[in-house]
Design a protein around this motif. Sequence first.
Motif, PDB file in Angstrom:
ATOM      1  N   ALA A   1       0.837  -1.208   0.000  1.00  0.00           N
ATOM      2  CA  ALA A   1       0.000   0.000   0.000  1.00  0.00           C
ATOM      3  C   ALA A   1       0.873   1.261   0.000  1.00  0.00           C
ATOM      4  CB  ALA A   1      -0.929  -0.005   1.213  1.00  0.00           C
ATOM      5  N   ASP A   2       1.955   1.227   0.762  1.00  0.00           N
ATOM      6  CA  ASP A   2       2.878   2.369   0.759  1.00  0.00           C
ATOM      7  C   ASP A   2       3.428   2.607  -0.640  1.00  0.00           C
ATOM      8  OD1 ASP A   2       2.763   2.947   3.527  1.00  0.00           O
ATOM      9  OD2 ASP A   2       4.317   1.459   3.981  1.00  0.00           O
ATOM     10  N   TRP A   3       3.849   1.534  -1.282  1.00  0.00           N
ATOM     11  CA  TRP A   3       4.481   1.682  -2.593  1.00  0.00           C
ATOM     12  C   TRP A   3       3.480   2.042  -3.685  1.00  0.00           C
ATOM     13  CZ3 TRP A   3       9.264   2.876  -3.220  1.00  0.00           C
ATOM     14  CH2 TRP A   3      10.133   2.664  -2.158  1.00  0.00           C
ATOM     15  N   GLU A   4       2.217   1.740  -3.477  1.00  0.00           N
ATOM     16  CA  GLU A   4       1.194   2.233  -4.410  1.00  0.00           C
ATOM     17  C   GLU A   4       1.078   3.750  -4.298  1.00  0.00           C
ATOM     18  OE1 GLU A   4      -2.459   0.116  -3.805  1.00  0.00           O
ATOM     19  OE2 GLU A   4      -1.587  -1.790  -4.433  1.00  0.00           O
ATOM     20  N   ILE A   5       1.103   4.248  -3.078  1.00  0.00           N
ATOM     21  CA  ILE A   5       1.070   5.703  -2.862  1.00  0.00           C
ATOM     22  C   ILE A   5       2.293   6.346  -3.504  1.00  0.00           C
ATOM     23  CG2 ILE A   5       1.299   7.516  -1.108  1.00  0.00           C
ATOM     24  CD1 ILE A   5      -0.303   5.580   0.772  1.00  0.00           C
ATOM     25  N   LEU A   6       3.455   5.792  -3.226  1.00  0.00           N
ATOM     26  CA  LEU A   6       4.693   6.350  -3.758  1.00  0.00           C
ATOM     27  C   LEU A   6       4.727   6.273  -5.283  1.00  0.00           C
ATOM     28  CD1 LEU A   6       7.085   4.910  -1.070  1.00  0.00           C
ATOM     29  CD2 LEU A   6       6.393   7.295  -1.325  1.00  0.00           C
ATOM     30  N   GLY A   7       4.190   5.196  -5.837  1.00  0.00           N
ATOM     31  CA  GLY A   7       4.135   5.052  -7.289  1.00  0.00           C
ATOM     32  C   GLY A   7       3.284   6.121  -7.942  1.00  0.00           C
ATOM     33  N   ARG A   8       2.130   6.398  -7.341  1.00  0.00           N
ATOM     34  CA  ARG A   8       1.265   7.462  -7.876  1.00  0.00           C
ATOM     35  C   ARG A   8       1.976   8.807  -7.826  1.00  0.00           C
ATOM     36  NH1 ARG A   8      -2.728   4.627  -5.037  1.00  0.00           N
ATOM     37  NH2 ARG A   8      -2.608   6.068  -3.271  1.00  0.00           N
ATOM     38  N   GLU A   9       2.642   9.094  -6.714  1.00  0.00           N
ATOM     39  CA  GLU A   9       3.345  10.367  -6.571  1.00  0.00           C
ATOM     40  C   GLU A   9       4.516  10.457  -7.545  1.00  0.00           C
ATOM     41  OE1 GLU A   9       2.304  13.008  -4.757  1.00  0.00           O
ATOM     42  OE2 GLU A   9       0.544  11.727  -4.471  1.00  0.00           O
ATOM     43  N   TYR A  10       5.208   9.335  -7.728  1.00  0.00           N
ATOM     44  CA  TYR A  10       6.319   9.301  -8.683  1.00  0.00           C
ATOM     45  C   TYR A  10       5.839   9.635 -10.088  1.00  0.00           C
ATOM     46  CZ  TYR A  10      10.024   7.516 -11.681  1.00  0.00           C
ATOM     47  OH  TYR A  10      10.982   7.404 -12.648  1.00  0.00           O
ATOM     48  N   MET A  11       4.729   9.034 -10.484  1.00  0.00           N
ATOM     49  CA  MET A  11       4.217   9.271 -11.839  1.00  0.00           C
ATOM     50  C   MET A  11       3.766  10.723 -12.009  1.00  0.00           C
ATOM     51  SD  MET A  11       4.881   6.587 -13.446  1.00  0.00           S
ATOM     52  CE  MET A  11       4.017   6.875 -14.987  1.00  0.00           C
ATOM     53  N   LYS A  12       3.219  11.317 -10.953  1.00  0.00           N
ATOM     54  CA  LYS A  12       2.863  12.745 -11.034  1.00  0.00           C
ATOM     55  C   LYS A  12       4.119  13.581 -11.284  1.00  0.00           C
ATOM     56  CE  LYS A  12      -0.978  12.543  -7.776  1.00  0.00           C
ATOM     57  NZ  LYS A  12      -1.404  12.960  -6.423  1.00  0.00           N
TER      58      LYS A  12
ATOM     59  N   VAL B   1       9.827  13.021 -27.426  1.00  0.00           N
ATOM     60  CA  VAL B   1      11.049  12.271 -27.118  1.00  0.00           C
ATOM     61  C   VAL B   1      11.096  11.872 -25.643  1.00  0.00           C
ATOM     62  CG1 VAL B   1      13.577  12.443 -26.961  1.00  0.00           C
ATOM     63  CG2 VAL B   1      12.383  13.229 -29.019  1.00  0.00           C
ATOM     64  N   MET B   2      10.666  12.775 -24.768  1.00  0.00           N
ATOM     65  CA  MET B   2      10.806  12.527 -23.337  1.00  0.00           C
ATOM     66  C   MET B   2       9.551  11.905 -22.732  1.00  0.00           C
ATOM     67  SD  MET B   2      12.935  15.944 -22.312  1.00  0.00           S
ATOM     68  CE  MET B   2      13.263  15.427 -20.633  1.00  0.00           C
ATOM     69  N   ARG B   3       8.906  11.062 -23.508  1.00  0.00           N
ATOM     70  CA  ARG B   3       7.737  10.330 -23.029  1.00  0.00           C
ATOM     71  C   ARG B   3       8.200   8.902 -22.784  1.00  0.00           C
ATOM     72  NH1 ARG B   3       2.873  10.856 -26.919  1.00  0.00           N
ATOM     73  NH2 ARG B   3       4.722  11.477 -27.996  1.00  0.00           N
ATOM     74  N   LYS B   4       8.076   8.465 -21.579  1.00  0.00           N
ATOM     75  CA  LYS B   4       8.504   7.104 -21.247  1.00  0.00           C
ATOM     76  C   LYS B   4       7.354   6.395 -20.556  1.00  0.00           C
ATOM     77  CE  LYS B   4      12.284   4.492 -19.325  1.00  0.00           C
ATOM     78  NZ  LYS B   4      12.704   3.746 -20.472  1.00  0.00           N
ATOM     79  N   GLN B   5       6.953   5.288 -21.133  1.00  0.00           N
ATOM     80  CA  GLN B   5       5.881   4.494 -20.547  1.00  0.00           C
ATOM     81  C   GLN B   5       6.495   3.454 -19.621  1.00  0.00           C
ATOM     82  OE1 GLN B   5       2.710   5.299 -21.091  1.00  0.00           O
ATOM     83  NE2 GLN B   5       3.370   6.896 -22.479  1.00  0.00           N
ATOM     84  N   LEU B   6       6.134   3.492 -18.355  1.00  0.00           N
ATOM     85  CA  LEU B   6       6.608   2.492 -17.410  1.00  0.00           C
ATOM     86  C   LEU B   6       5.610   1.347 -17.367  1.00  0.00           C
ATOM     87  CD1 LEU B   6       7.788   4.758 -14.475  1.00  0.00           C
ATOM     88  CD2 LEU B   6       9.137   3.796 -16.323  1.00  0.00           C
ATOM     89  N   LYS B   7       6.033   0.199 -17.816  1.00  0.00           N
ATOM     90  CA  LYS B   7       5.137  -0.953 -17.827  1.00  0.00           C
ATOM     91  C   LYS B   7       5.300  -1.695 -16.512  1.00  0.00           C
ATOM     92  CE  LYS B   7       5.137  -1.136 -22.743  1.00  0.00           C
ATOM     93  NZ  LYS B   7       5.421  -1.836 -23.963  1.00  0.00           N
ATOM     94  N   SER B   8       4.616  -1.214 -15.509  1.00  0.00           N
ATOM     95  CA  SER B   8       4.731  -1.802 -14.184  1.00  0.00           C
ATOM     96  C   SER B   8       3.452  -1.532 -13.418  1.00  0.00           C
ATOM     97  CB  SER B   8       5.915  -1.187 -13.442  1.00  0.00           C
ATOM     98  OG  SER B   8       5.618   0.166 -13.144  1.00  0.00           O
ATOM     99  N   LYS B   9       3.373  -2.094 -12.245  1.00  0.00           N
ATOM    100  CA  LYS B   9       2.245  -1.864 -11.369  1.00  0.00           C
ATOM    101  C   LYS B   9       2.133  -0.392 -11.014  1.00  0.00           C
ATOM    102  CE  LYS B   9       0.183  -4.931  -8.095  1.00  0.00           C
ATOM    103  NZ  LYS B   9       0.366  -5.829  -6.979  1.00  0.00           N
ATOM    104  N   ILE B  10       3.269   0.277 -10.905  1.00  0.00           N
ATOM    105  CA  ILE B  10       3.279   1.703 -10.579  1.00  0.00           C
ATOM    106  C   ILE B  10       2.499   2.482 -11.633  1.00  0.00           C
ATOM    107  CG2 ILE B  10       4.751   3.747 -10.438  1.00  0.00           C
ATOM    108  CD1 ILE B  10       6.877   1.986  -9.134  1.00  0.00           C
ATOM    109  N   ALA B  11       2.794   2.213 -12.907  1.00  0.00           N
ATOM    110  CA  ALA B  11       2.118   2.923 -13.993  1.00  0.00           C
ATOM    111  C   ALA B  11       0.622   2.587 -13.986  1.00  0.00           C
ATOM    112  CB  ALA B  11       2.753   2.560 -15.328  1.00  0.00           C
ATOM    113  N   LYS B  12       0.291   1.330 -13.723  1.00  0.00           N
ATOM    114  CA  LYS B  12      -1.125   0.916 -13.699  1.00  0.00           C
ATOM    115  C   LYS B  12      -1.891   1.700 -12.644  1.00  0.00           C
ATOM    116  CE  LYS B  12      -3.984  -3.060 -12.590  1.00  0.00           C
ATOM    117  NZ  LYS B  12      -4.326  -2.828 -11.202  1.00  0.00           N
ATOM    118  N   HIS B  13      -1.333   1.785 -11.447  1.00  0.00           N
ATOM    119  CA  HIS B  13      -2.012   2.491 -10.365  1.00  0.00           C
ATOM    120  C   HIS B  13      -2.047   3.991 -10.625  1.00  0.00           C
ATOM    121  CE1 HIS B  13      -2.798  -0.862  -7.777  1.00  0.00           C
ATOM    122  NE2 HIS B  13      -1.550  -1.285  -7.918  1.00  0.00           N
TER     123      HIS B  13
END
Length: 198
Positions: free
Chosen positions: A22-33, A183-195
Motif C-alpha cells: 500500500a505504501d508503494w502504491e502511494i509512492l508510485g502514484r506520486e512518482y508518476m505525477k 522524445v521525453m515520453r517514457k511508458q513504465l510498464k509496471s504496477k506503478i504505472a497501472k495504479h
Amino acid sequence: MSDHSQSEDRAQFRRMDEGTEADWEILGREYMKMASGVVDRVIDHMKLLDGDFGGFQVDRLTHSLQTATRAYRDGKDEEYVVCALLHDIGDTLGTYAHGAVAAAILKPFISKANYWMLENHTDFQGYYYYHFVGLDKNRRDRFIDSPYYEHTKEFIDKYDMPAFDPDYPTMTLEEFEPMMRRVMRKQLKSKIAKHAAE
C-alpha cells in the motif's frame, strides 16, 4: 510540520524495509505525477539560460536553440534534435561537468550513441579552444576507438561549434517543445504505472 503535510496521502514507513504494498502504491502514484512534469521543469530550466552570455556573442539559450535549429534543418531525427537542444542545459548546475548533466537528464529516452555524445561532447568541443587555456586540444583523441567518436565529432563540427552567430535565424523554444514532449515520453510498464493511471 505544516498542517497540509498531515493531510497528504503518504506512505507510513520511516525506513524502506518497513514499507508495504500500500505504501508503494502511494509512492508510485506520486512518482508518476512528478515524472509527468519533467518536460515542463526542463523547459523552465532552459529559460534560465536566457540572457546568460558568458562572454559569447549569443546567450546560452540562443546557442542551445541554434544548435538544435541547425540539426533540425539538416534533417536529424527528433531525438538528436532534442539532444542538440539540451546539450548545455547543465551549464548552470553542473558547470564542471555540464555534458554529464545533459546526458543524465536524457538517458531514459535516448540511444547509447546520443547519450555518449552528450556526456563527452565537451572534450570534442575543446578541440577548438583547449590550446588557448593550457589544455591539450587533441584530448578527444583518447576516445578515438569509441564507436561514437565520429558521431560526436560530427555533432560538434556541424551543429555545436558554429552555433554562436547572432545573425542566424534561430527557432524558438516553443517550436521545440512538441519534440521534447514526444522524445521525453517514457511508458513504465509496471504496477506503478497501472495504479497511476487509475
